[in-house]
Design a protein around this motif. Sequence first.
Motif, PDB file in Angstrom:
ATOM      1  N   LYS A   1       0.800  -1.226   0.000  1.00 18.10           N
ATOM      2  CA  LYS A   1       0.000   0.000   0.000  1.00 18.10           C
ATOM      3  C   LYS A   1       0.829   1.269   0.000  1.00 18.10           C
ATOM      4  O   LYS A   1       0.357   2.309  -0.393  1.00 18.10           O
ATOM      5  CB  LYS A   1      -1.017  -0.008   1.140  1.00 18.10           C
ATOM      6  CG  LYS A   1      -0.473   0.141   2.533  1.00 18.10           C
ATOM      7  CD  LYS A   1      -1.575   0.266   3.601  1.00 18.10           C
ATOM      8  CE  LYS A   1      -2.442  -0.906   3.788  1.00 18.10           C
ATOM      9  NZ  LYS A   1      -1.944  -1.970   4.647  1.00 18.10           N
ATOM     10  N   ARG A   2       2.097   1.202   0.409  1.00 16.66           N
ATOM     11  CA  ARG A   2       2.923   2.403   0.461  1.00 16.66           C
ATOM     12  C   ARG A   2       3.817   2.583  -0.767  1.00 16.66           C
ATOM     13  O   ARG A   2       4.536   3.558  -0.875  1.00 16.66           O
ATOM     14  CB  ARG A   2       3.754   2.408   1.743  1.00 16.66           C
ATOM     15  CG  ARG A   2       2.879   2.654   2.968  1.00 16.66           C
ATOM     16  CD  ARG A   2       3.596   2.469   4.273  1.00 16.66           C
ATOM     17  NE  ARG A   2       2.809   2.728   5.459  1.00 16.66           N
ATOM     18  CZ  ARG A   2       1.738   2.099   5.878  1.00 16.66           C
ATOM     19  NH1 ARG A   2       1.212   1.152   5.145  1.00 16.66           N
ATOM     20  NH2 ARG A   2       1.132   2.401   7.011  1.00 16.66           N
TER      21      ARG A   2
ATOM     22  N   ASP B   1      -3.876   9.473  -0.118  1.00 15.64           N
ATOM     23  CA  ASP B   1      -2.878   8.812  -0.955  1.00 15.64           C
ATOM     24  C   ASP B   1      -3.201   9.045  -2.433  1.00 15.64           C
ATOM     25  O   ASP B   1      -4.184   8.507  -2.950  1.00 15.64           O
ATOM     26  CB  ASP B   1      -2.862   7.311  -0.645  1.00 15.64           C
ATOM     27  CG  ASP B   1      -1.769   6.568  -1.388  1.00 15.64           C
ATOM     28  OD1 ASP B   1      -1.264   7.068  -2.417  1.00 15.64           O
ATOM     29  OD2 ASP B   1      -1.416   5.464  -0.946  1.00 15.64           O
TER      30      ASP B   1
END
Length: 173
Positions: free
Chosen positions: A104-105, A131
């Motif tokens: 996810k990062r 994000d």
Amino acid sequence: MRIFGITGWKNNGKTTLVERLVTEIVGRGFTVSTIKHAHHAFDVDQEGKDSWRHRQAGAKEVLVASAARWALMHEVRDGEDEPALADLLERLAPVDLVIVEGYKRDTHDKLEVHLVETGGPGGRELIARNDPTIRFVASNGDVEDVDVPVLDIDDVPTIADAILAHVGLPERK
């Protein structure tokens, strides 16, 4: 090779959606591979088998092959860093699309999976709100305050259409 991620918090249905998307997209004539990030130790081997014994003896990599499939196991030994997604992508054979679950990062574009019963008031904050790599949200209910399209999590053909268009894969019949 095009990549697109499926992300979200634990127990929101990421793996189920990936499974359904792979079936849908392969059914349209595209080739698909997947990469799944695990936050815990896992083993694809079985204790006592020859390949397990090779790894226990200290082999850095063990490749097991048969007429049906082959698997390469690479040991990340003490002091080594977990491999970066980019390094793992380089190991894959060419396909039309790689679907990445987790990570996810990382900086690749993603769809966030959000189930109302595990999010919402008292739940985890939507990743999409903070994000810019989140391009879509797939949910089973109303999602407010996001600047990306919200898709019905059960409408897999529409989700597949959105992902394929986003990565620039043409329609196939």
